[in-house]
Design an enzyme around this catalytic site. Structure first.
Site, PDB file in Angstrom:
ATOM      1  NE  ARG A 277      15.126  -9.076  54.486  1.00 19.89           N
ATOM      2  CZ  ARG A 277      14.302  -8.651  55.417  1.00 19.89           C
ATOM      3  NH1 ARG A 277      13.044  -8.990  55.384  1.00 19.89           N
ATOM      4  NH2 ARG A 277      14.720  -7.884  56.392  1.00 19.89           N
TER       5      ARG A 277
ATOM      6  CB  SER B 106      21.684  -2.334  59.349  1.00 19.60           C
ATOM      7  OG  SER B 106      20.551  -2.467  58.537  1.00 19.60           O
TER       8      SER B 106
ATOM      9  CG  ASP C  36      18.708  -2.234  60.952  1.00 18.60           C
ATOM     10  OD1 ASP C  36      19.105  -1.180  61.472  1.00 18.60           O
ATOM     11  OD2 ASP C  36      19.086  -3.363  61.327  1.00 18.60           O
TER      12      ASP C  36
HETATM   13  C1  GLC Z   1      24.413  -2.241  64.609  1.00 13.45           C
HETATM   14  C2  GLC Z   1      24.542  -1.126  63.582  1.00 13.45           C
HETATM   15  C3  GLC Z   1      23.267  -0.327  63.486  1.00 13.45           C
HETATM   16  C4  GLC Z   1      22.097  -1.254  63.244  1.00 13.45           C
HETATM   17  C5  GLC Z   1      22.035  -2.319  64.316  1.00 13.45           C
HETATM   18  C6  GLC Z   1      20.895  -3.311  64.095  1.00 13.45           C
HETATM   19  O1  GLC Z   1      24.312  -1.681  65.861  1.00 13.45           O
HETATM   20  O2  GLC Z   1      25.625  -0.299  63.905  1.00 13.45           O
HETATM   21  O3  GLC Z   1      23.349   0.636  62.465  1.00 13.45           O
HETATM   22  O4  GLC Z   1      20.907  -0.515  63.212  1.00 13.45           O
HETATM   23  O5  GLC Z   1      23.256  -3.031  64.345  1.00 13.45           O
HETATM   24  O6  GLC Z   1      21.026  -3.988  62.903  1.00 13.45           O
END
Ligand code: GLC
Length: 517
Positions: free
Chosen positions: A110, A179, A232
């Site tokens: 996004r 993320s 995230d």
């Molecule tokens: C995975 C990633 C983490 C993220 C999560 C949710 O666990 O390692 O960084 O926050 O996914 O997207």
């Protein structure tokens, strides 16, 4: 031969045929019954192995709190990475100007822009565009991946309308929601520790992802500065806090799962930098990698893990998150098909393909409330060409979905209560909820508009699994209530939809080089 003899002969032949047909029908019925019986046995065994009664959940809660401590004391002190984010102040509503965010981490990518008007104007206008990530990019090179992000961003900036305005002298600043676990060295730099979910771009590990993206942006002639690297969960925390001062924890339940929260800087013994003035820091737990012997692990989890892109890693995530729930169900169905023949004499070959049953389809089957479970029949037919299932077999399929969903949801609940326990807000200590300024000292320092003593703790939630899978959401909320008892009236879990995108833009505002007056 007399006529009567012929008639007797015909009669005997008919009776024999009828007996044979009846025998076939009985054998068939017995076979179906035997299949159902074996399938039931597999189901019950799976249900027992997945059980999460309250005492067991409490052990998971305690293990989570203990591992959090251990992960804060030293690098590698726990499977919980407990990563300091360098975020020591959160948005408070006074942010002004035009900010951007890019968000990479799930199935979609996004880009977003937001015009902020300070305490009075708040979010004046926002716009975003979303594209599915081409699957080949998840397994390609880092150059391809970052170039793709930069190109989408540059295109989006080029489409900026006149209603969006930079302040005088302000340049475009971005929050980069990435993320995955990163070891940060500043608010806007961090190296990738490992990939999770479906990504495996090997040459990116160990790279500073901010520098890599910044380089690609500049190469496209786009003038933008990445002001903050944002997980995230951290984006969701920031987005939630912008509207509500009681937000202390953020949890993502989507493709992957993770949590972050506000910690006292003094508690982060492994922190070697200068202590932040606020005395606080947001910690990205990477709870997907949490492990404890109290987790109800089954043969399905072992298989799923050993065949995954990252064996031995992110075991908690593999039991909970949207990327994996459907595949857990599929693996139980494979066993039932192989050992009990529930889908006929041959196991459909597509059923043997990993990830062929995705969580949204599992959720549709689980929510099927028609008396003959039409949706289950439709999904099995469409995905695997399985026809003519009996209602009994469909019920077994729904039960597998229910067991898998319930276990994931209850474990997520235990994780949340573990964090509440760590920060003294689970009601287990005397005045735990009211002592928050002593135990954590977070609220006042991190937000301008704090309402000390409101006694509330808000958990901001985001992610498609939580948002769209209502049985999962209900099981999770119910387990949080069970675990907290009376203290649950002081805790609220709130959906902060798409908070991570806007949260990253808000953090770009908080950490911008130039702040419009
Ligand atoms: C995975 C990633 C983490 C993220 C999560 C949710 O666990 O390692 O960084 O926050 O996914 O997207």
């Amino acid at each position: 031969m007399g006529q009567s003899k012929v008639l007797v002969g015909v009669y005997i032949a008919c009776a024999a045929a009828a007996c044979a047909t009846a025998a076939v029908a009985v054998t068939q019925r017995l076979k179906v019954r035997a299949q159902k019986c074996t399938a039931r046995k597999i189901l019950v065994e799976f249900q027992e192995a997945c059980e999460t009664p309250l005492p067991r959940l409490r052990q998971v809660v305690d293990a989570m709190a203990v591992e959090m401590h251990a992960g804060l004391v030293s690098e590698g002190g726990s499977k919980l990475k407990m990563l300091p984010t360098f975020i020591d102040r959160l948005p408070n509503g006074s942010e002004k100007g035009l900010y951007y965010a890019v968000d990479l981490g799930g199935t979609n990518f996004r880009v977003l822009r937001v015009q902020l008007g300070g305490l009075e104007g708040r979010v004046i206008k926002q716009e975003y565009e979303e594209v599915a990530i081409p699957p080949e990019l998840m397994l390609g090179t880092s150059e391809q991946l970052f170039h793709f992000i930069a190109k989408e961003l540059a295109g989006f900036v080029a489409r900026e309308g006149e209603e969006f305005r930079l302040g005088d002298g302000q340049s475009r600043e971005i929050g980069f929601t990435f993320s995955f676990p990163c070891k940060q060295t500043a608010v806007n730099s961090g190296t990738l520790l490992q990939w999770t979910k479906g990504f495996k771009v090997n040459d990116a590990i160990g790279q500073d992802v901010v520098a890599a993206l910044q380089k690609c942006i500049e190469r496209l002639g786009c003038k933008m500065r990445i002001a903050a690297l944002v997980n995230d969960t951290v984006g969701t925390l920031a987005g939630g806090r912008y509207w509500n001062n009681d937000v202390m924890i953020a949890v993502i339940l989507g493709t992957g799962t993770n949590a972050c929260y506000v910690e006292r800087a003094e508690s982060i013994s492994k922190w070697t930098g200068e202590l932040p003035k606020s005395g606080q820091m947001v910690i990205n737990m990477e709870w997907g990698n949490f492990w404890s012997s109290h987790l109800p692990r089954t043969y399905v989890d072992e298989l799923l893990d050993s065949e995954s892109l990252h064996p031995g890693e992110y075991g908690f995530e593999k039991m909970i998150s949207g990327m994996y729930l459907g595949d857990c169900v599929r693996r139980v169905l494979v066993r039932m098909a192989q050992e009990a023949g529930i889908f006929g004499p041959h196991v459909p070959h597509t059923l043997l393909e990993s990830f062929s049953l995705q969580t949204p389809e599992m959720s549709r089957m689980h929510h099927d409330d028609s008396s003959d479970l039409k949706v289950v029949a439709e999904v099995l037919k469409r995905l695997y060409g399985i026809q003519n299932t009996t209602v009994g077999i469909r019920k077994i399929v729904v039960a597998v979905c229910d067991t898998t969903c319930q276990r994931g949801a209850r474990l997520a609940a235990a994780g949340i209560v573990g964090i509440l326990k760590k920060i003294g807000r689970d009601g287990s200590t005397a005045n735990g909820l009211m002592r928050r300024n002593d135990t954590n000292g977070i609220h006042d320092e991190l937000s301008v508009n704090s309402t000390p003593g409101s006694g509330k703790t808000v958990v901001a939630m985001d992610g498609g699994l939580y948002e769209h899978y209502s049985k999962f959401r209900n099981y999770m909320q119910e387990a949080v209530r069970e675990l907290l008892g009376d203290a649950s009236k002081n805790v609220s879990i709130e959906l902060s939809k798409d908070g991570s995108g806007i949260g990253a833009a808000l953090l770009a505002a908080s950490y911008a080089e130039y702040v419009p007056s």
